[in-house]
Design a protein around this motif. Structure first.
Motif, PDB file in Angstrom:
ATOM      1  N   ARG A   2      -6.030   6.027  -7.121  1.00 36.56           N
ATOM      2  CA  ARG A   2      -6.660   4.776  -6.693  1.00 36.56           C
ATOM      3  C   ARG A   2      -7.901   4.473  -7.535  1.00 36.56           C
ATOM      4  NH1 ARG A   2      -7.505   3.882  -0.417  1.00 36.56           N
ATOM      5  NH2 ARG A   2      -5.249   3.775  -0.632  1.00 36.56           N
ATOM      6  N   GLN A   3      -8.668   5.517  -7.878  1.00 36.47           N
ATOM      7  CA  GLN A   3      -9.845   5.304  -8.724  1.00 36.47           C
ATOM      8  C   GLN A   3      -9.437   4.892 -10.134  1.00 36.47           C
ATOM      9  OE1 GLN A   3     -10.103   7.818  -6.171  1.00 36.47           O
ATOM     10  NE2 GLN A   3     -11.257   6.115  -5.298  1.00 36.47           N
TER      11      GLN A   3
ATOM     12  N   GLU B 272      -6.718   3.144 -10.902  1.00 30.97           N
ATOM     13  CA  GLU B 272      -6.320   1.740 -10.794  1.00 30.97           C
ATOM     14  C   GLU B 272      -7.542   0.834 -10.705  1.00 30.97           C
ATOM     15  OE1 GLU B 272      -3.905   1.848  -7.351  1.00 30.97           O
ATOM     16  OE2 GLU B 272      -2.163   2.712  -8.360  1.00 30.97           O
ATOM     17  N   SER B 273      -8.556   1.290  -9.969  1.00 34.34           N
ATOM     18  CA  SER B 273      -9.783   0.491  -9.847  1.00 34.34           C
ATOM     19  C   SER B 273     -10.485   0.350 -11.190  1.00 34.34           C
ATOM     20  CB  SER B 273     -10.723   1.132  -8.820  1.00 34.34           C
ATOM     21  OG  SER B 273     -10.142   1.130  -7.532  1.00 34.34           O
TER      22      SER B 273
ATOM     23  N   THR C 283      -8.817  10.002  -7.377  1.00 34.04           N
ATOM     24  CA  THR C 283      -7.373   9.929  -7.169  1.00 34.04           C
ATOM     25  C   THR C 283      -6.837   8.787  -8.024  1.00 34.04           C
ATOM     26  OG1 THR C 283      -7.513   8.353  -5.333  1.00 34.04           O
ATOM     27  CG2 THR C 283      -7.686  10.692  -4.779  1.00 34.04           C
TER      28      THR C 283
END
Length: 209
Positions: free
Chosen positions: A41-42, A44-45, A39
């Protein structure tokens, strides 16, 4: 490089038969299987990890090598924390909901059969003459629309045993627990007590839907 790494992670969920590696999933190129493998989030990580890797090199510029290392670390992290033990494939639903896509399909089937069992049993019992209440308090309790009475309620284990009796495969208690919680949220049942000793009561309003 970041965009490509993210796209590769997303493509890992497109084939149910591909391995847990990016190259294996991309090479298959078949229809989506419904698994969530990455997603935003991955992404951004990976950006933060690429920046951190560049700082470790005392660099003020993020290079492709930093992105590649960040993507590698992300894939390893997903393998460790989000691999479906039944399929061996990465599925982020395990982290987000506690259930993989394969579990969700099984859960939906168990929920459908449990709902049918609960409603059919309660309706069948409701069509039979009920014995008169022995006390005034029992009569008052029986008048409550969602109170336990013969036919519309049984212990948790009793419902699970009935479901297993008509199922071609054993129903995992972990999935049955989730089904009970979802049916309670949907207003199909009431639950009295807690744990495996709880009493599951079919709501009268559910019988007319």
């Amino acid at each position: 490089a970041l965009v490509q790494a993210y796209v590769d992670l997303r493509r890992m969920g497109r084939d149910a038969h591909a391995g847990a590696t990016t190259s294996g999933a991309v090479a298959q190129g078949s229809a989506p299987s419904g698994r969530v493998t990455a997603t935003a989030r991955q992404l951004e990580s990976m950006i933060r990890m690429a920046e951190a890797h560049a700082k470790m090199r005392l660099s003020t510029v993020v290079d492709v090598a930093d992105v590649q290392e960040a993507a590698r670390l992300m894939r390893e992290a997903l393998r460790e924390s989000a691999t479906d033990p039944r399929t061996g494939l990465i599925d982020l639903d395990l982290i987000n909901t506690g259930f993989a896509a394969s579990d969700r399909r099984q859960l939906d089937a168990i929920k459908r059969e449990t709902r049918n069992l609960l409603l059919a049993t309660a309706r069948a019992a409701g069509s039979k003459p009920q014995p008169a209440a022995s006390t005034a308090s029992a009569a008052a309790d029986a008048s409550l629309p969602d109170s336990p009475h013969a036919g519309n309620s049984a212990a948790y284990q009793t419902w699970l045993d009935r479901l297993n009796d008509q199922s071609y495969a054993p129903v995992p208690p972990r999935l049955f627990d989730q089904v009970i919680r979802e049916l309670q949220t949907e207003g199909v049942i009431n639950v009295v007590g807690a744990g495996r000793n709880m009493l599951v009561v079919v709501k009268q309003s559910a019988l007319h839907n």
